[in-house]
Design a protein around this motif. Structure first.
Motif, PDB file in Angstrom:
ATOM      1  N   TYR A  96       0.855  -1.186   0.000  1.00 56.01           N
ATOM      2  CA  TYR A  96       0.000   0.000   0.000  1.00 56.01           C
ATOM      3  C   TYR A  96       0.890   1.234   0.000  1.00 56.01           C
ATOM      4  CZ  TYR A  96      -3.065   3.668   1.813  1.00 56.01           C
ATOM      5  OH  TYR A  96      -3.750   4.849   2.006  1.00 56.01           O
ATOM      6  N   LYS A  97       0.928   1.919  -1.139  1.00 56.62           N
ATOM      7  CA  LYS A  97       1.678   3.171  -1.216  1.00 56.62           C
ATOM      8  C   LYS A  97       0.713   4.230  -1.732  1.00 56.62           C
ATOM      9  CE  LYS A  97       5.902   0.729  -2.682  1.00 56.62           C
ATOM     10  NZ  LYS A  97       5.510  -0.455  -3.436  1.00 56.62           N
ATOM     11  N   PRO A  98       0.236   5.104  -0.860  1.00 57.48           N
ATOM     12  CA  PRO A  98      -0.710   6.109  -1.319  1.00 57.48           C
ATOM     13  C   PRO A  98      -0.108   6.971  -2.430  1.00 57.48           C
ATOM     14  CG  PRO A  98      -0.478   6.162   1.075  1.00 57.48           C
ATOM     15  CD  PRO A  98       0.552   5.229   0.562  1.00 57.48           C
ATOM     16  N   GLU A  99      -0.972   7.477  -3.291  1.00 60.91           N
ATOM     17  CA  GLU A  99      -0.486   8.188  -4.470  1.00 60.91           C
ATOM     18  C   GLU A  99       0.444   9.343  -4.098  1.00 60.91           C
ATOM     19  OE1 GLU A  99      -3.400   9.267  -7.315  1.00 60.91           O
ATOM     20  OE2 GLU A  99      -2.110  10.749  -8.272  1.00 60.91           O
ATOM     21  N   GLU A 100       0.059  10.082  -3.067  1.00 63.58           N
ATOM     22  CA  GLU A 100       0.892  11.232  -2.685  1.00 63.58           C
ATOM     23  C   GLU A 100       2.300  10.775  -2.307  1.00 63.58           C
ATOM     24  OE1 GLU A 100       0.246  14.277  -3.273  1.00 63.58           O
ATOM     25  OE2 GLU A 100       2.266  14.661  -2.506  1.00 63.58           O
ATOM     26  N   SER A 101       2.364   9.663  -1.586  1.00 67.22           N
ATOM     27  CA  SER A 101       3.683   9.175  -1.163  1.00 67.22           C
ATOM     28  C   SER A 101       4.483   8.704  -2.366  1.00 67.22           C
ATOM     29  CB  SER A 101       3.538   8.037  -0.155  1.00 67.22           C
ATOM     30  OG  SER A 101       3.075   6.870  -0.798  1.00 67.22           O
ATOM     31  N   LEU A 102       3.815   8.158  -3.374  1.00 67.08           N
ATOM     32  CA  LEU A 102       4.528   7.741  -4.578  1.00 67.08           C
ATOM     33  C   LEU A 102       5.103   8.949  -5.290  1.00 67.08           C
ATOM     34  CD1 LEU A 102       2.386   4.936  -6.220  1.00 67.08           C
ATOM     35  CD2 LEU A 102       4.732   4.783  -5.410  1.00 67.08           C
ATOM     36  N   ARG A 103       4.319  10.017  -5.336  1.00 63.81           N
ATOM     37  CA  ARG A 103       4.815  11.215  -6.018  1.00 63.81           C
ATOM     38  C   ARG A 103       6.058  11.746  -5.318  1.00 63.81           C
ATOM     39  NH1 ARG A 103       1.556  13.527  -9.837  1.00 63.81           N
ATOM     40  NH2 ARG A 103      -0.472  12.536 -10.050  1.00 63.81           N
ATOM     41  N   VAL A 104       5.984  11.781  -3.991  1.00 67.34           N
ATOM     42  CA  VAL A 104       7.159  12.268  -3.244  1.00 67.34           C
ATOM     43  C   VAL A 104       8.359  11.360  -3.515  1.00 67.34           C
ATOM     44  CG1 VAL A 104       8.098  12.557  -0.924  1.00 67.34           C
ATOM     45  CG2 VAL A 104       5.812  13.385  -1.452  1.00 67.34           C
ATOM     46  N   ALA A 105       8.104  10.055  -3.472  1.00 73.53           N
ATOM     47  CA  ALA A 105       9.216   9.109  -3.674  1.00 73.53           C
ATOM     48  C   ALA A 105       9.831   9.276  -5.050  1.00 73.53           C
ATOM     49  CB  ALA A 105       8.707   7.682  -3.490  1.00 73.53           C
ATOM     50  N   ILE A 106       8.971   9.469  -6.045  1.00 72.14           N
ATOM     51  CA  ILE A 106       9.492   9.628  -7.400  1.00 72.14           C
ATOM     52  C   ILE A 106      10.323  10.893  -7.482  1.00 72.14           C
ATOM     53  CG2 ILE A 106       8.787  10.160  -9.770  1.00 72.14           C
ATOM     54  CD1 ILE A 106       6.381   8.266  -9.247  1.00 72.14           C
ATOM     55  N   LYS A 107       9.786  11.948  -6.867  1.00 73.54           N
ATOM     56  CA  LYS A 107      10.504  13.231  -6.932  1.00 73.54           C
ATOM     57  C   LYS A 107      11.874  13.118  -6.259  1.00 73.54           C
ATOM     58  CE  LYS A 107       9.394  17.582  -5.011  1.00 73.54           C
ATOM     59  NZ  LYS A 107       9.875  18.006  -3.974  1.00 73.54           N
ATOM     60  N   GLU A 108      11.945  12.372  -5.164  1.00 78.17           N
ATOM     61  CA  GLU A 108      13.202  12.321  -4.415  1.00 78.17           C
ATOM     62  C   GLU A 108      14.110  11.198  -4.875  1.00 78.17           C
ATOM     63  OE1 GLU A 108      11.824  12.320  -0.385  1.00 78.17           O
ATOM     64  OE2 GLU A 108      11.490  14.475  -0.418  1.00 78.17           O
ATOM     65  N   GLY A 109      13.695  10.516  -5.925  1.00 78.67           N
ATOM     66  CA  GLY A 109      14.607   9.522  -6.500  1.00 78.67           C
ATOM     67  C   GLY A 109      14.664   8.214  -5.754  1.00 78.67           C
ATOM     68  N   ALA A 110      13.626   7.906  -4.963  1.00 78.84           N
ATOM     69  CA  ALA A 110      13.649   6.640  -4.225  1.00 78.84           C
ATOM     70  C   ALA A 110      13.422   5.473  -5.179  1.00 78.84           C
ATOM     71  CB  ALA A 110      12.576   6.649  -3.137  1.00 78.84           C
ATOM     72  N   HIS A 111      13.840   4.313  -4.748  1.00 79.93           N
ATOM     73  CA  HIS A 111      13.675   3.115  -5.581  1.00 79.93           C
ATOM     74  C   HIS A 111      12.384   2.427  -5.177  1.00 79.93           C
ATOM     75  CE1 HIS A 111      17.884   3.515  -6.783  1.00 79.93           C
ATOM     76  NE2 HIS A 111      18.097   3.862  -5.547  1.00 79.93           N
ATOM     77  N   ILE A 112      11.410   2.455  -6.087  1.00 80.05           N
ATOM     78  CA  ILE A 112      10.091   1.912  -5.765  1.00 80.05           C
ATOM     79  C   ILE A 112      10.030   0.467  -6.218  1.00 80.05           C
ATOM     80  CG2 ILE A 112       7.628   2.178  -6.159  1.00 80.05           C
ATOM     81  CD1 ILE A 112       8.232   5.123  -6.781  1.00 80.05           C
ATOM     82  N   HIS A 113       9.619  -0.403  -5.300  1.00 78.06           N
ATOM     83  CA  HIS A 113       9.446  -1.815  -5.643  1.00 78.06           C
ATOM     84  C   HIS A 113       7.959  -2.070  -5.815  1.00 78.06           C
ATOM     85  CE1 HIS A 113      13.546  -3.159  -3.781  1.00 78.06           C
ATOM     86  NE2 HIS A 113      13.654  -2.157  -4.613  1.00 78.06           N
ATOM     87  N   VAL A 114       7.565  -2.306  -7.066  1.00 84.48           N
ATOM     88  CA  VAL A 114       6.134  -2.364  -7.386  1.00 84.48           C
ATOM     89  C   VAL A 114       5.550  -3.698  -6.956  1.00 84.48           C
ATOM     90  CG1 VAL A 114       4.490  -2.272  -9.268  1.00 84.48           C
ATOM     91  CG2 VAL A 114       6.544  -0.856  -9.340  1.00 84.48           C
ATOM     92  N   ASP A 115       4.391  -3.634  -6.310  1.00 83.93           N
ATOM     93  CA  ASP A 115       3.794  -4.847  -5.765  1.00 83.93           C
ATOM     94  C   ASP A 115       2.729  -5.449  -6.663  1.00 83.93           C
ATOM     95  OD1 ASP A 115       1.418  -5.869  -3.537  1.00 83.93           O
ATOM     96  OD2 ASP A 115       3.452  -6.633  -3.332  1.00 83.93           O
ATOM     97  N   HIS A 116       1.954  -4.612  -7.349  1.00 85.31           N
ATOM     98  CA  HIS A 116       0.863  -5.166  -8.145  1.00 85.31           C
ATOM     99  C   HIS A 116       0.553  -4.243  -9.311  1.00 85.31           C
ATOM    100  CE1 HIS A 116      -0.738  -2.785  -4.759  1.00 85.31           C
ATOM    101  NE2 HIS A 116      -1.500  -2.244  -5.673  1.00 85.31           N
TER     102      HIS A 116
END
Lengths: 455, 706
Positions: free
Chosen positions: A128-148
């Motif tokens: 569960y990654k809320p959309e807002e948190s995904l946007r922040v993560a993308i902006k800050e260059g975090a490595h997102i591990h997609v679940d579904h």
């Protein structure tokens, strides 16, 4: 002539018949110091229950893990799994040693950023990654591990909107020959879903695949399962290269390495039965080195260790509240730390040691916590000498999960201290007060307690 | 049209400079001026030069190679100047000169092949000597060629004036004024050549005087310039300038004195001047052994281009100080992770005598012990079963895989080396990885391996009481062959809490080392790939200017950063998998590229934090000319022109910063250079901001704006 200390009478059943095949009886052990610091001094200053962490052990465990893997593979990066223990001080010790941060929610993400971890050193897992948190993560260059898939579509939408190309990793699950088989996280490899997802990502054109992540289980006692997972994941990585043309930058094997704790159903104690970290390293690295990657495309080996690095660095110091005899004569002890702060008691047979062994016969004892709940059992059966209220006990290993899963239930959360490398003691979390529990509550006006009128 | 004229004139001037082993057209201009003080002599020289070049082109010789043209041209020039000195100007003289020059080309061609291939020596001015002797002999019979008369009164006799006359005599102008012009040209182009002329001359003169030789020889017989030329040739042109070659230069001058006297005596019945024969004889006699037989200690031949003595030396000194010796075999670490060297070169236990150049690698834990638990079982040891990888690409030549691992504490002295892999590498160098685990080797004899390829695992076989890896470089494919000196590349040593990156070196006993793990993001930011442009907006004090760099690569693979807009400057760079380095800088003193060179002299593509490293880039191009000349003069004795730097790489949110501290106070004339430079890089974009500080004050700041 001075008075002898009173020793309560104990009734021990004599076993007749043949000699006990297990030998005479267990040795008596006590633990008066942690890392050279006297536990009595800690209790005097901080009271009980008290979490005690050893910085030396944290660093040593990290270095052992790092050494085990770097000896066998050229590119290794360890990330600290925040959900195992997200005390700032503990996380900072690991970051100081060079580890990244692995977080499974936007809350943990915020914790990592608060500590100054740059976005590009954060692995963002979780279903569960809320959309807002995904946007922040993308902006800050975090490595997102997609679940579904739905998360994938969401990220793709964001990428389209921002007009940039985003690199993500895919979480994969697979059959590694062990049970229970975790298939709820990520895309399944064996039935082709993972390859489908890879093709879908590539076809979409907005995302790139920089890594593959699999976390095959928890408290795994069979390192060979990791070897199988590594071989399968390496094969999938090659398929990514075939499909997208770009080699995968990293392969993340999550964690799940066993610590030296003993599971309830385990006969042999964890100190003997748990495989050393080198066995896991051997399994994973030999599979990766044999997978046939060209030397310039060798992926970085990422790990998200948690338990294996922190469990044995954590101790719970607790004091006896009272003695009891149960209906059938079993001795019972009530202590001030229960499953509210020792959640892992449900899974582990913790080591319970008196701080001072004042002599007397050892007896099978049930150790109960302070909660008025039947499930609050710290140890169903352990041999302990006679103890008085106020005598201290040490319970270990408790570094992993107990703090993060501790409850504000019936009792308040205890203080945590960290013993540094030079035996300096620092309070890293103060004991909670009532306001910490009641602070967020908002009582509607009609329920406000009425002030008593002055007479 | 004027461009061609200009380049032709430049070529002619370079030929004049060539007589004294220089290439600078400005020096050539000074020498030309020296020759035309007596105009007809100078004209004869120029005529000879042009005739020779014309002959060479006429013969269809490939004069596209300017070195050839200078060689023929120099022969003609010397013949012409000699004619100008020995004969009166006249039509017969000029005809004879033309013929002599044409002959000179033929002789030069014939001799050059022989001398180059058979003797492997430079031909020097041998064609000129032979042709001029021939011409002088022939001229006796030709009445039309009138010999010139010399003034028999030489007013000055001091060593200084004879020195100047000798310098002038290099161009057959044995008078003090041309000599002074020649000296001026020398000082302009190469101070060390000037110094060597003085040294060679002084030694020859001293010998002549000491041995009681007649000073008239030196005044009338045009002998002194042989001392000068021999001193220069031996002192720094074909041998690297060093305190030893300075001594040799004096010896050359002294020997030239002896040989001159002998030649004078020999040629007396023929009444021929010695010309440059003593110089050639002495130079050949000294260079032949020194160039071809490897002597140690301060005498090294110049490899590659022959330039002025200080340029030859600067190239080598810079390279030697900063980069591995190309003749020494270098290897990457044969293991992964952090290891401790428990015995290094010339170790106290077994690395001695013929097997001195070897390393023993072990893994120690936090407690400084190589085992956990009680250390009685092989598996207790951290190093046991650790993978061993190929230290360089090569071919497997021997594999021994069947020996048992010894229990802890026991050794097998029958099969000393245990299970091992022997690799052959290009350059006829072999490496041996010994004491491996039984049945752990995964390669077979004859197989080709790449660098970093797993070969086997550390065991305890052979003369090994506890698990360790023995690694040595050796000369042959025999097990137990004597070792060869080799170095390790690109590693990090751990000193307490500090880590230091080392490009090449020999780790010693007790050091903890680990190989450099390359960070892809850092590497990508630093590659400076060919074709990339960097547009900088620079602010230095009150001055602001723009500077645009471009990364170039030529057909041979040499890479450079070139300033395409702004003051012209260039910096040679090299970038591979492991590190990027700026090799040198040539250009004016106050460019941004110069600051970049100081800051980014060497940057490994690391991902480790808290790693520092040192370097010592040469700053001769960046200091004022007095300091530069001082550095040049001190170059054979100390490394005066290089500033020690210490650099570290710090990662942050958006990229990383390379921060360099320079010890400018250690170098004369470098006080105006910055003492701290930071170059900030952004992931995906490369260098984005450069700041240079001195004593905390910002000297220069540049922002990328493309």
């Amino acid at each position: 002539m001075s008075r002898l200390p009173y020793e309560k009478p104990t009734i021990i059943k004599h076993y007749t018949g043949l000699a006990n095949k297990l030998g005479r009886g267990p040795s008596r052990r006590d633990l008066a110091r942690i890392d050279g610091v006297s536990i009595d001094a800690l209790i005097e200053q901080y009271g009980t229950p008290l979490f005690v962490f050893s910085e030396h052990t944290l660093r040593q465990k990290y270095r052992d893990t790092h050494r085990a893997f770097t000896l066998r593979y050229p590119k290794v990066q360890i990330s600290w799994s925040y959900k195992t223990n997200y005390l700032d001080a503990v996380c900072q010790v690991f970051h100081d040693e060079g580890s990244w941060a692995e977080v499974v929610s936007e809350i943990e993400y915020g914790m990592a950023r608060r500590l100054g971890v740059p976005g590009n050193r954060i692995l963002f897992n979780g279903p569960y990654k809320p959309e807002e948190s995904l946007r922040v993560a993308i902006k800050e260059g975090a490595h997102i591990h997609v679940d579904h898939y739905d998360e994938l579509y969401l990220i793709e939408r964001i990428a389209k909107e921002l007009g940039t190309r985003i690199d993500v990793a895919l979480r994969i699950n697979m059959d590694t020959g062990i049970l229970p088989r975790w298939d709820r996280f990520g895309f399944n490899l064996d039935n082709g879903e993972a390859l489908d997802a890879i093709r879908r990502v590539h076809a979409g054109g907005h995302l790139g695949i920089e890594g593959l992540h699999t976390h095959i289980g928890t408290f795994m006692l069979d390192p060979a399962a990791y070897g199988r997972a590594a071989a399968k994941l390496a094969g999938l990585a090659k398929q990514v290269k075939e499909t997208t043309g770009t080699p995968v930058k990293y392969l993340d094997f999550g964690g799940g390495f066993a610590s030296r704790a003993t599971l309830h159903a385990q006969y042999a104690p964890g100190t003997d039965a748990s495989p050393p970290i080198d066995d896991y390293a051997e399994a994973i690295t030999s599979a990766l080195l044999a997978a046939g990657f060209p030397p310039s495309e060798l992926p970085t080996l990422m790990l998200e260790t948690g338990r294996a690095m922190v469990d044995e660095a954590g101790f719970m110091v607790s004091r006896v509240v009272g003695n009891k005899r149960l209906a059938n004569g079993t001795r019972a002890l009530v202590i001030d730390a229960g499953v509210n702060v020792l959640f892992t008691s449900f899974w582990y047979r913790h080591d319970v040691l008196p701080v001072h062994d004042r002599g007397g016969m050892m007896e099978e004892t049930v150790v109960y916590g302070p909660l008025c709940m039947n499930i609050d059992v710290v140890r169903p059966s352990v041999l302990l000498p006679p103890l008085e209220p106020g005598d201290a006990l040490v319970i270990r290993p408790v570094g992993a999960y107990n703090l993060t899963q501790s409850m504000q239930f019936i009792r308040l959360r205890p203080a945590c201290v960290l013993i540094g490398e030079n035996q300096q003691v620092d309070l890293i979390r103060a004991a909670e007060v009532l306001d910490d529990v009641k602070g967020p509550e908002r009582l509607p006006a009609r329920f406000q307690p009425k002030r008593a009128k002055k007479a | 049209m004027s461009q061609r004229l200009l380049s032709a004139a430049r070529g002619v001037l370079e030929t004049y400079a060539q007589v004294l082993f220089l290439k600078s057209p400005w020096a050539g201009l000074c020498f030309f001026a020296a020759t035309v003080i007596a105009p007809d002599r100078g004209a004869a020289g120029l005529l000879g030069l042009l005739v020779c070049i014309a002959t060479a082109r006429g013969l269809g010789l490939s004069v596209a190679r300017s070195a050839d043209e200078t060689f023929f041209g120099a022969t003609g020039l010397l013949v012409g100047l000699a004619f100008g000195l020995f004969f009166r100007p006249g039509p017969a003289t000029y005809v004879a000169l033309v013929l002599a020059c044409m002959l000179g080309v033929g002789v030069a061609l014939a001799l050059r092949g022989i001398v180059d291939r058979t003797l492997a020596l430079p031909i020097l001015s041998l064609p000129f000597v032979l042709v001029t002797w021939l011409a002088l002999l022939a001229a006796r019979r030709f009445g039309g060629i009138e010999p010139a008369t010399f003034s028999s009164v030489i007013p000055d006799t001091g060593m200084g004036s004879i020195y100047l006359r000798s310098l002038g005599a290099c161009f057959w102008q044995p008078e003090p004024l041309p000599g002074a012009l020649v000296l001026g040209g020398l000082l302009l182009a190469s101070r060390w050549t000037a110094a060597l002329t003085a040294l060679g001359f002084a030694a020859g003169f001293a010998v002549y005087v000491r041995l009681g030789g007649p000073l008239d020889d030196l005044r009338y017989h045009l002998v002194g310039f042989n001392f000068v030329l021999a001193g220069v040739a031996v002192g720094g042109v074909w041998l690297l300038l060093s305190p030893t070659t300075l001594v040799l230069s004096a010896v050359a001058g002294a020997l030239a004195a002896m040989v001159s006297a002998a030649t004078l005596a020999l040629l007396k019945p023929w009444a021929l001047p010695v010309l440059a024969f003593p110089f050639i004889a002495v130079t050949w006699a000294m260079l032949h052994p020194l160039l071809h037989f490897p002597y140690a200690r301060g005498v090294r031949p110049v490899r590659g281009r022959i330039e002025t003595p200080e340029e030859n030396l600067a190239r080598v000194v810079q390279a030697q100080r900063r980069y591995p010796d190309p003749t020494v075999p270098v290897f990457f670490l044969p293991v992964m992770g952090t290891w401790r060297i428990t015995q290094g070169h010339d170790g106290d236990r077994t690395h001695q005598g013929a097997w001195r150049h070897a390393w023993d690698f072990e893994v120690v834990g936090e407690d400084d012990r190589p085992f956990r638990g009680d250390g009685t079982a092989l598996t207790d040891f951290h190093a046991y079963r650790a993978p061993v990888v190929a230290p360089a690409a090569g071919r497997v030549v021997r594999v021994v895989n069947h020996l048992d691992d010894n229990p802890i504490g026991e050794v097998d002295t029958v099969n000393n080396w245990g299970n091992l892999v022997l690799l052959w590498h290009a350059g006829e160098v072999y490496t041996a990885l010994c004491h491996l685990q039984k049945e752990s080797i995964t390669v077979v004899e004859g197989e080709l391996v790449t660098v970093g390829q797993p070969l086997g695992r550390v065991g305890n076989s052979g003369r090994s009481p506890l698990p360790h890896l023995h690694f040595q470089v050796q000369r042959s494919a025999e097990i137990g062959a004597p070792t060869l000196y080799g170095e390790l590349l690109h590693y990090v040593t751990h000193e307490h809490k500090n880590q230091r990156y080392v490009t090449y070196g020999v780790p010693t006993q007790g050091q903890d080392i680990a190989s450099v793990s390359v960070d892809a993001a850092v590497r990508q930011a630093l590659t400076l790939s060919p074709g990339r442009r960097f547009h900088w907006h620079v602010r230095a004090g009150k001055r602001t200017f723009d500077e645009v760099w471009e990364s170039h690569i030529d057909a041979l693979g040499t890479r450079e950063l070139v300033v395409v807009e702004g003051q012209p400057a260039r910096a040679a760079i090299h970038s591979d998998e492991r590190y990027t380095t700026v090799l040198d800088y040539r250009g004016p003193r106050h460019t941004l590229l110069g600051t970049f060179y100081l800051a980014m002299g060497r940057v490994p593509h690391l991902d480790t934090r808290e790693v520092t490293w040192v370097d010592s880039p040469a700053v001769t191009a960046l200091v004022a000319w007095p300091a530069r000349i001082l550095a040049e003069l001190l170059m054979p004795f100390t490394s005066a022109g290089a500033v020690p730097t210490s650099t570290r790489l710090q990662r942050d949110e958006r990229g990383f910063t390379v921060e360099t501290a320079l010890e400018t106070q250690r170098v004369v004339g470098a006080g105006h250079l910055p003492d701290r430079i930071t170059v900030a890089h952004l992931h995906g974009e490369g260098a984005s901001r450069i700041q240079a500080f001195r004593a905390g004050k910002l000297l220069m700041e540049a922002i990328r704006c493309d």
